[in-house]
Scaffold this active site. Structure first.
Site, mmCIF file in Angstrom:
data_model
loop_
_atom_site.group_PDB
_atom_site.id
_atom_site.type_symbol
_atom_site.label_atom_id
_atom_site.label_comp_id
_atom_site.label_asym_id
_atom_site.label_seq_id
_atom_site.Cartn_x
_atom_site.Cartn_y
_atom_site.Cartn_z
ATOM 1 N N ASP A 39 0.866 -1.191 0.000
ATOM 2 C CA ASP A 39 0.000 0.000 0.000
ATOM 3 C C ASP A 39 0.906 1.246 0.000
ATOM 4 O O ASP A 39 2.071 1.167 0.403
ATOM 5 C CB ASP A 39 -0.879 -0.005 1.271
ATOM 6 C CG ASP A 39 -2.164 0.811 1.113
ATOM 7 O OD1 ASP A 39 -3.251 0.206 1.140
ATOM 8 O OD2 ASP A 39 -2.066 2.047 0.970
ATOM 9 N N ASP A 46 3.569 1.981 -4.369
ATOM 10 C CA ASP A 46 2.652 2.815 -5.135
ATOM 11 C C ASP A 46 2.446 2.081 -6.462
ATOM 12 O O ASP A 46 3.395 1.923 -7.241
ATOM 13 C CB ASP A 46 3.270 4.204 -5.351
ATOM 14 C CG ASP A 46 2.336 5.119 -6.140
ATOM 15 O OD1 ASP A 46 1.417 4.609 -6.815
ATOM 16 O OD2 ASP A 46 2.544 6.345 -6.090
ATOM 17 N N VAL A 47 1.224 1.627 -6.716
ATOM 18 C CA VAL A 47 0.978 0.769 -7.883
ATOM 19 C C VAL A 47 1.233 1.479 -9.213
ATOM 20 O O VAL A 47 1.309 0.826 -10.255
ATOM 21 C CB VAL A 47 -0.457 0.176 -7.873
ATOM 22 C CG1 VAL A 47 -0.658 -0.763 -6.700
ATOM 23 C CG2 VAL A 47 -1.532 1.255 -7.917
ATOM 24 N N TYR A 105 -14.149 7.144 -13.054
ATOM 25 C CA TYR A 105 -13.997 5.935 -12.224
ATOM 26 C C TYR A 105 -14.618 4.737 -12.945
ATOM 27 O O TYR A 105 -14.011 3.675 -13.072
ATOM 28 C CB TYR A 105 -14.680 6.161 -10.872
ATOM 29 C CG TYR A 105 -14.686 4.944 -9.974
ATOM 30 C CD1 TYR A 105 -13.571 4.609 -9.222
ATOM 31 C CD2 TYR A 105 -15.813 4.127 -9.888
ATOM 32 C CE1 TYR A 105 -13.582 3.480 -8.393
ATOM 33 C CE2 TYR A 105 -15.836 3.004 -9.070
ATOM 34 C CZ TYR A 105 -14.719 2.693 -8.319
ATOM 35 O OH TYR A 105 -14.728 1.583 -7.511
ATOM 36 N N LYS A 128 -12.997 1.136 -14.524
ATOM 37 C CA LYS A 128 -13.415 -0.229 -14.177
ATOM 38 C C LYS A 128 -13.806 -1.008 -15.438
ATOM 39 O O LYS A 128 -13.633 -2.223 -15.496
ATOM 40 C CB LYS A 128 -14.550 -0.196 -13.149
ATOM 41 C CG LYS A 128 -14.107 0.408 -11.802
ATOM 42 C CD LYS A 128 -12.913 -0.304 -11.183
ATOM 43 C CE LYS A 128 -12.516 0.222 -9.823
ATOM 44 N NZ LYS A 128 -11.358 -0.448 -9.225
ATOM 45 N N THR A 139 -16.757 1.069 3.136
ATOM 46 C CA THR A 139 -15.337 1.372 3.374
ATOM 47 C C THR A 139 -15.159 2.894 3.315
ATOM 48 O O THR A 139 -16.100 3.620 2.972
ATOM 49 C CB THR A 139 -14.415 0.763 2.282
ATOM 50 O OG1 THR A 139 -14.646 1.482 1.062
ATOM 51 C CG2 THR A 139 -14.653 -0.714 2.080
HETATM 52 N N1 LIG Z 1 -16.029 0.675 -1.556
HETATM 53 C C1 LIG Z 1 -16.799 0.454 -2.604
HETATM 54 O O1 LIG Z 1 -17.994 0.792 -2.602
HETATM 55 C C2 LIG Z 1 -16.246 -0.280 -3.810
HETATM 56 C C3 LIG Z 1 -17.162 -0.799 -4.739
HETATM 57 C C4 LIG Z 1 -16.674 -1.452 -5.864
HETATM 58 C C5 LIG Z 1 -15.309 -1.567 -6.058
HETATM 59 N N2 LIG Z 1 -14.445 -1.044 -5.146
HETATM 60 C C6 LIG Z 1 -13.012 -1.161 -5.406
HETATM 61 O O2 LIG Z 1 -12.398 -1.893 -4.371
HETATM 62 C C7 LIG Z 1 -11.019 -1.504 -4.249
HETATM 63 C C8 LIG Z 1 -10.689 -1.224 -2.803
HETATM 64 O O3 LIG Z 1 -11.484 -0.155 -2.375
HETATM 65 P P1 LIG Z 1 -11.910 0.101 -0.841
HETATM 66 O O4 LIG Z 1 -13.354 0.370 -0.853
HETATM 67 O O5 LIG Z 1 -11.350 -0.952 0.037
HETATM 68 O O6 LIG Z 1 -11.173 1.513 -0.630
HETATM 69 P P2 LIG Z 1 -10.303 2.090 0.584
HETATM 70 O O7 LIG Z 1 -10.165 3.523 0.262
HETATM 71 O O8 LIG Z 1 -10.858 1.663 1.891
HETATM 72 O O9 LIG Z 1 -8.888 1.343 0.406
HETATM 73 C C9 LIG Z 1 -8.078 1.564 -0.728
HETATM 74 C C10 LIG Z 1 -6.635 1.321 -0.342
HETATM 75 O O10 LIG Z 1 -5.846 1.530 -1.534
HETATM 76 C C11 LIG Z 1 -4.683 2.273 -1.161
HETATM 77 N N3 LIG Z 1 -4.140 2.982 -2.327
HETATM 78 C C12 LIG Z 1 -4.630 4.101 -2.919
HETATM 79 N N4 LIG Z 1 -3.821 4.471 -3.936
HETATM 80 C C13 LIG Z 1 -2.807 3.569 -3.979
HETATM 81 C C14 LIG Z 1 -1.669 3.422 -4.808
HETATM 82 N N5 LIG Z 1 -1.377 4.312 -5.782
HETATM 83 N N6 LIG Z 1 -0.864 2.348 -4.601
HETATM 84 C C15 LIG Z 1 -1.117 1.470 -3.605
HETATM 85 N N7 LIG Z 1 -2.164 1.573 -2.768
HETATM 86 C C16 LIG Z 1 -3.007 2.617 -2.956
HETATM 87 C C17 LIG Z 1 -5.160 3.217 -0.062
HETATM 88 O O11 LIG Z 1 -4.076 3.712 0.720
HETATM 89 C C18 LIG Z 1 -6.115 2.308 0.714
HETATM 90 O O12 LIG Z 1 -5.451 1.613 1.740
HETATM 91 C C19 LIG Z 1 -10.852 -0.310 -5.200
HETATM 92 O O13 LIG Z 1 -10.267 -0.749 -6.403
HETATM 93 C C20 LIG Z 1 -12.264 0.153 -5.441
HETATM 94 O O14 LIG Z 1 -12.403 0.811 -6.679
HETATM 95 C C21 LIG Z 1 -14.886 -0.411 -4.016
#
Ligand SMILES: NC(=O)c1ccc[n+]([C@@H]2O[C@H](COP(=O)([O-])OP(=O)(O)OC[C@H]3O[C@@H](n4cnc5c(N)ncnc54)[C@H](O)[C@@H]3O)[C@@H](O)[C@H]2O)c1
Length: 260
Positions: free
Chosen positions: A34, A58-59, A151, A155, A186
């Site tokens: 992360d 950092d991805v 966004y 996806k 989240t």
């Molecule tokens: N929460 C939702 O409603 C939801 C719905 C569908 C899909 N998603 C997807 O699920 C995944 C996780 O989301 P979440 O809800 O757990 O979000 P979150 O914000 O709780 O967690 C995301 C994590 O990614 C890390 N991050 C951000 N940029 C980064 C980078 N450049 N390199 C490495 N790490 C990085 C952040 O520090 C954080 O710890 C995402 O891809 C999101 O698009 C989320």
């Protein structure tokens, strides 16, 4: 025999964190990556000793991917069973309300981050029998979402990468799947604010629900490959009906959901 291993991006919070906890509980070796180093280190301290590693990644940085994968592979006993490309970011609002710099950042993290990971991980996946890539897409990969246009577009790109690589990499014995949740409880949904789509659909999923789906995908061995994994009944219903209804009706429904 070494434990099976999973490399998780965005592991410090939300879905990545819940997935790490689930796989660690089942005895897997878990790689926590992360931009939030303190977050992954704190999580590692809570997991059983010797069953995880935690590193800043950092991805969007291809060189950092190379270093992280090399170190992970050595620590995990020379195996990479699952790459979970989960890290993602979101900004909500009409296109013109979000700065171009932010839109570019969403593309960099959500698309290039996944692309970087797949590209760098292939040599390691090839060395691990029955390896898998699981990419985090979203229900917004079904129909472009107003208020989340960029966004949603990222996806769709993850969906396309997943479909293509699952065919390209069949020759290596590697499966590639993606996960499609609707809204999950989240920190990310704070960025969605009080958008109409959030109000219409509600937040009916927990990070643990999504982690359970990741676990299912990791163990799915059916003859018929399933590429896309909607999470929860509500998402399943939308996924099934979107493919059956005419375009004008899909547009009407999505407009009602997102602009009410
Ligand atoms: N929460 C939702 O409603 C939801 C719905 C569908 C899909 N998603 C997807 O699920 C995944 C996780 O989301 P979440 O809800 O757990 O979000 P979150 O914000 O709780 O967690 C995301 C994590 O990614 C890390 N991050 C951000 N940029 C980064 C980078 N450049 N390199 C490495 N790490 C990085 C952040 O520090 C954080 O710890 C995402 O891809 C999101 O698009 C989320």
């Amino acid at each position: 025999m070494s434990r099976p291993s999973i490399f998780i991006t965005g592991a410090a919070a939300g879905i990545g964190r819940a997935t790490a906890e689930r796989f660690a509980r089942e005895g897997w070796f878990v790689g926590l990556f992360d931009v939030d180093l303190a977050g992954v280190q704190a999580l590692a301290a809570q997991l059983p000793a010797g069953q995880s590693c935690a590193t800043r990644l950092d991805v969007t940085d291809p060189a950092a991917w190379d270093a992280a994968l090399k170190a992970f592979f050595e620590t995990s006993g020379n195996r990479l069973d699952i790459l979970f490309n989960n890290a993602g970011i979101l900004a909500s609002g009409d296109l013109e309300q979000i700065s171009l710099a932010m839109q570019h950042k969403i593309v960099d993290v959500n698309i290039k981050g996944v692309m970087n990971g797949c590209h760098a991980a292939l040599p390691y996946l090839k060395q691990t029998p029955s390896a898998r890539v699981i990419n985090m897409a979203s229900a917004s990969a079904m129909y472009g979402q107003p208020g989340l246009a960029t966004y949603s577009a990222t996806k769709f790109a993850v969906r396309a990468l997943t479909e293509a690589l699952d065919i390209e990499w069949e020759k290596h014995g590697i499966r590639v799947s993606d996960i499609w949740p609707l809204f999950v409880q989240t920190a990310m949904i704070k960025d969605v604010g009080d958008s109409p789509s959030l109000k219409s659909m509600g937040v009916n999923l927990t990070p643990q629900n999504v982690a359970d789906t990741v676990w299912k995908v990791a163990h799915h061995r059916g003859l018929f490959r399933r590429v896309h994994w909607p999470v929860g009944l509500q998402t399943w219903f939308i996924y099934r009906t979107t493919g059956l209804i005419p375009d004008w009706l899909a547009r009407w429904i999505n407009k009602r959901i997102a602009t009410n």
